[in-house]
Scaffold this active site. Structure first.
Site, PDB file in Angstrom:
ATOM      1  N   PRO A   2       0.808  -1.166   0.000  1.00  0.00           N
ATOM      2  CA  PRO A   2       0.000   0.000   0.000  1.00  0.00           C
ATOM      3  C   PRO A   2       0.867   1.251   0.000  1.00  0.00           C
ATOM      4  O   PRO A   2       1.680   1.454   0.874  1.00  0.00           O
ATOM      5  CB  PRO A   2      -0.757  -0.144   1.297  1.00  0.00           C
ATOM      6  CG  PRO A   2      -0.354  -1.434   1.910  1.00  0.00           C
ATOM      7  CD  PRO A   2       0.601  -2.078   1.027  1.00  0.00           C
ATOM      8  N   GLU A   3       0.720   2.046  -1.012  1.00  0.00           N
ATOM      9  CA  GLU A   3       1.318   3.380  -1.032  1.00  0.00           C
ATOM     10  C   GLU A   3       0.211   4.349  -0.607  1.00  0.00           C
ATOM     11  O   GLU A   3      -0.854   3.912  -0.196  1.00  0.00           O
ATOM     12  CB  GLU A   3       1.869   3.696  -2.424  1.00  0.00           C
ATOM     13  CG  GLU A   3       2.940   2.699  -2.858  1.00  0.00           C
ATOM     14  CD  GLU A   3       3.515   2.988  -4.234  1.00  0.00           C
ATOM     15  OE1 GLU A   3       3.673   4.171  -4.584  1.00  0.00           O
ATOM     16  OE2 GLU A   3       3.807   2.026  -4.966  1.00  0.00           O
ATOM     17  N   HIS A 106      -2.372 -15.505   9.540  1.00  0.00           N
ATOM     18  CA  HIS A 106      -1.710 -14.196   9.582  1.00  0.00           C
ATOM     19  C   HIS A 106      -2.624 -13.089  10.086  1.00  0.00           C
ATOM     20  O   HIS A 106      -2.358 -11.922   9.881  1.00  0.00           O
ATOM     21  CB  HIS A 106      -1.136 -13.851   8.214  1.00  0.00           C
ATOM     22  CG  HIS A 106      -0.147 -14.856   7.725  1.00  0.00           C
ATOM     23  ND1 HIS A 106       0.994 -15.188   8.424  1.00  0.00           N
ATOM     24  CD2 HIS A 106      -0.132 -15.624   6.624  1.00  0.00           C
ATOM     25  CE1 HIS A 106       1.670 -16.119   7.760  1.00  0.00           C
ATOM     26  NE2 HIS A 106       1.005 -16.402   6.664  1.00  0.00           N
ATOM     27  N   ARG A 125       3.742 -10.905   5.733  1.00  0.00           N
ATOM     28  CA  ARG A 125       5.174 -10.627   5.830  1.00  0.00           C
ATOM     29  C   ARG A 125       5.560  -9.904   7.117  1.00  0.00           C
ATOM     30  O   ARG A 125       6.734  -9.804   7.443  1.00  0.00           O
ATOM     31  CB  ARG A 125       5.629  -9.824   4.597  1.00  0.00           C
ATOM     32  CG  ARG A 125       5.468 -10.632   3.317  1.00  0.00           C
ATOM     33  CD  ARG A 125       5.865  -9.841   2.097  1.00  0.00           C
ATOM     34  NE  ARG A 125       7.306  -9.686   2.007  1.00  0.00           N
ATOM     35  CZ  ARG A 125       7.923  -9.028   1.024  1.00  0.00           C
ATOM     36  NH1 ARG A 125       7.200  -8.468   0.063  1.00  0.00           N
ATOM     37  NH2 ARG A 125       9.219  -8.933   0.987  1.00  0.00           N
TER      38      ARG A 125
END
Length: 295
Positions: A2-3, A106, A125
């Site tokens: 996500p930017e 996760h 991650r």
DNA sequence: CATGCCCCCTGCACGC
DNA sequence: TGCGTGCAGGGGGCAT
């Protein structure tokens, strides 16, 4: 990851279910993400009301009634899922419908709001982070003190870029990726902005200023290029890469509008340009650009 | 101070 | 089918 446009899209998706609501229960399922979770994290969140949900750069900022700010960063693979309570059935943590297709292994953190809405943070991650910082200390915190201007705010001007770029030897790609210059750009939108501005990512950053430190026409072109690509992406609901989804489960569509990112070997889309998009590596990360119309 | 490189971590696509 | 390799939207920390 996500930017900025994706984070803003997530913010807009979460705001209606978080802002103005009390956190009834909070569940933390592992000790850390990129950083350890705050001490007594659940205690400090439970029974707090989220006053507003804001954004600075790529950080989400949930202002709490306690005076603390819950700072959240999505890293490369973080995402939130909203789950509405079952009708007429008490909603318990751990008893919710998982609807994103993400691996529940996760799901690191779960917020349960007073009205039974559940917000789950999933991050395979674990490059994301969550911090609690008092509101007074936020601007001085190391993560925020050095951040550059918001690209969609009034402070991003050709003059600003020229001032920051003067004397810089790094290339334009690295310069724009630097969060201390412009906060919120990332690999995709830097590539796209440079394409829109017709500038080569390999050009030295100092080309944005002339000998007297005034902005060149390149800086004049770059500002609207950055603004427009981010705004267009937000309007499209962000970009969906791999399995990234918005907070409400829908999928953003800006990736269909990429001009260069991920288009190695494909024809440049500039009318009349016969160039082919190429991929190079800068600072260990892929850059996509057209060597013909980006000079 | 600026710059460049390594690393954190998991999943996936690819070639053999 | 299995395995090794490289790659992925970020950014902190370190050496130079």
């Amino acid at each position: 990851m996500p930017e900025l446009p994706e984070v803003e899209t997530v913010r807009r998706g979460l705001e209606p279910v978080l802002a103005g609501r009390r956190i009834a229960r909070f569940e933390q399922r592992r000790p850390d993400l990129r950083f350890p979770f705050p001490e007594r994290f659940a205690e400090r969140l439970e029974n707090q009301t989220i006053l507003t949900l804001g954004r600075r750069a790529k950080y989400l900022l949930a202002r709490l009634s306690s005076g603390e700010v819950l700072v959240m960063h999505l890293g490369m693979s973080g995402r939130f899922t909203i789950t509405l309570p079952h009708q007429g059935k008490p909603q318990l943590l751990g008893d919710y419908t998982y609807d994103t297709g993400a691996d529940p292994a996760h799901d690191h953190v779960v917020f349960m709001m007073e009205d039974g809405v559940t917000v789950t943070y999933n991050d395979p991650r674990r490059f994301g982070c969550m911090l609690l910082i008092s509101e007074q200390e936020l601007d001085e915190h190391p993560l925020f003190a050095g951040l550059g201007v918001e690209p969609l705010g009034n402070e991003l001007t050709p003059d600003y870029l020229a001032t920051k770029a003067r004397g810089r030897k790094a290339d334009l790609k690295a310069f724009l990726m630097d969060q201390r210059i412009v906060a919120g750009l990332g690999n995709i939108y830097v590539c796209e902005a440079l394409y829109r501005a017709g500038l080569s990512p390999k050009r030295v950053a100092s080309c944005l200023a002339n000998g007297s430190g005034w902005p060149t026409s390149r800086a004049e072109r770059l500002v609207p290029a950055i603004r427009s690509v981010l705004q267009d992406a937000i309007d499209a609901g962000g970009s969906t890469l791999r399995d990234y989804r918005q907070a409400d489960g829908t999928i953003g569509g800006f990736q269909h509008t990429f001009s260069v990112y991920g288009r190695e070997g494909e024809p440049c889309l500039t009318p009349g340009c016969r160039g082919i998009v190429q991929r190079i590596v800068q600072g260990g990360r892929s850059t996509f650009y057209c060597g013909k119309c980006q000079r």
